[in-house]
Scaffold this active site. Structure first.
Site, PDB file in Angstrom:
ATOM      1  N   SER A 115       0.657  -1.194  -0.251  1.00  0.00           N
ATOM      2  CA  SER A 115      -0.581   0.225   0.253  1.00  0.00           C
ATOM      3  C   SER A 115       0.659   0.847  -0.029  1.00  0.00           C
ATOM      4  O   SER A 115       0.486   2.285  -0.417  1.00  0.00           O
ATOM      5  CB  SER A 115      -0.698  -0.234   0.998  1.00  0.00           C
ATOM      6  OG  SER A 115      -2.102  -1.643   1.245  1.00  0.00           O
ATOM      7  N   HIS A 136       0.097  -2.005  -6.982  1.00  0.00           N
ATOM      8  CA  HIS A 136      -0.959  -1.892  -5.614  1.00  0.00           C
ATOM      9  C   HIS A 136      -2.308  -2.582  -6.447  1.00  0.00           C
ATOM     10  O   HIS A 136      -3.146  -1.575  -6.575  1.00  0.00           O
ATOM     11  CB  HIS A 136      -1.068  -0.560  -5.058  1.00  0.00           C
ATOM     12  CG  HIS A 136      -1.679   0.016  -4.242  1.00  0.00           C
ATOM     13  ND1 HIS A 136      -1.858   0.815  -3.625  1.00  0.00           N
ATOM     14  CD2 HIS A 136      -2.528  -0.912  -3.115  1.00  0.00           C
ATOM     15  CE1 HIS A 136      -3.711   1.281  -2.763  1.00  0.00           C
ATOM     16  NE2 HIS A 136      -2.428  -0.181  -2.246  1.00  0.00           N
TER      17      HIS A 136
END
Length: 311
Positions: A115, A136
């Site tokens: 993240s 991501h």
């Protein structure tokens, strides 16, 4: 899959890893899901079956047959692409990639699902920095269309192209993050929004329910069709500048998490997984909301894709 990256390893069989495995298997890839933790693969098998039922349109059995499960990293040895999806711990991830670097063929591409950890720091664990990217995904990984593809300083153009082609082949909408910065794009914007929302709650401006209601039924519904920069163009940049001239100085800009947030963490009020956060969560409510939101997000994503394609 119309891509040369047809053999995939996913390391980490939690919610994110199982979602990535389900996504690729449903689109025809051969997948090996790897996790050494006792019980993790059994839990993943049940989760994947539920996920495939949302969008595999009756092909759940065939998709599941394309997923092999193993507790050993050696199972990734022959894969074209390895996506790591273990918890957000820099040294844990670096250790896994150092082992994979010795196991996998020189042509294999490595991707880390993080993240916001530094892609440069993670890539320093391998000798093939030019074949290393961040990918991501967003929860649920098999439903949310967008994936941020993040370069490290040495990532090659060929690697970027191969990964983005592979993601498009499974229905994703990849975007390229050209610089390795904390939080990439989405989490920087998301945390700015959350910081202001938490500040409003902390100051007693409105309840959690009403703050969420405002975001969902004004900003959220509009953001599904128009991003913040396009919206500024539509409204007029001069109008935005005029509002920014008096509003920016009053917006939350603290550099540390709020006392409200810190207190909840200290008391173990961690959200749906602990039963209490900004809302109360029974196990039944948590499962129901997860299921209903996954189904609704899949329907919304399909509708948006049709709109974007002119259908």
């Amino acid at each position: 899959m119309n891509t040369p990256l047809k053999h995939l390893a996913v390391v980490g069989a939690g919610g994110m890893g199982s979602g990535i495995a389900a996504l690729f298997a449903a689109r025809g890839a051969q997948v090996v899901l790897i996790d050494p933790v006792d019980g993790a693969l059994d839990r993943a098998r049940a989760s994947i079956a539920r996920q495939l039922g949302v969008y595999a349109a009756g092909g759940e059995g065939e998709a599941m047959a394309r997923i092999r499960m193993s507790p050993d990293l050696d199972a990734a040895a022959e894969c074209d692409l390895v996506i790591e999806a273990v918890p957000e711990n820099l040294e844990l991830k670096r250790g896994i990639f150092a082992k994979l670097d010795a196991i996998c063929a020189p042509g294999a591409i490595f991707a880390t699902n993080t993240s916001g950890l530094s892609i440069n720091a993670l890539a320093s664990a391998v000798t093939r920095r030019e074949r290393f990217v961040g990918t991501h995904f967003f929860t649920p990984a098999d439903v949310i269309p967008l994936v941020e593809v993040v370069r490290n300083d040495d990532t090659s153009e060929a690697t970027v192209a191969a990964v983005m082609d592979a993601l498009r082949a499974v229905g994703k909408r990849p975007v390229l993050v050209r610089r390795d910065i904390p939080g990439f794009i989405a989490n920087r914007i998301q945390h700015a929004l959350a910081r202001e929302a938490i500040s409003l709650l902390e100051k007693g401006v409105a309840s959690a329910e009403d703050i969420d209601e405002v975001v969902k039924w004004s900003l959220g519904i509009r953001l599904a069709l128009s991003g913040p920069l396009e919206q500024r163009d539509m409204n007029g940049i001069d109008v935005h500048h005029a509002i920014a001239s008096y509003l920016y100085q009053d917006l939350e800009n603290r550099q540390e998490p709020s006392e409200l947030l810190r207190g909840k963490v200290e008391r173990g009020e961690l959200g749906a997984k602990s039963g209490q956060g900004f809302y109360a969560w029974s196990p039944e409510r948590r499962e129901r909301v997860l299921r209903e939101k996954s189904e609704a997000l899949a329907e919304l994503a399909a509708w948006l894709e049709r709109k974007a394609g002119g259908g």
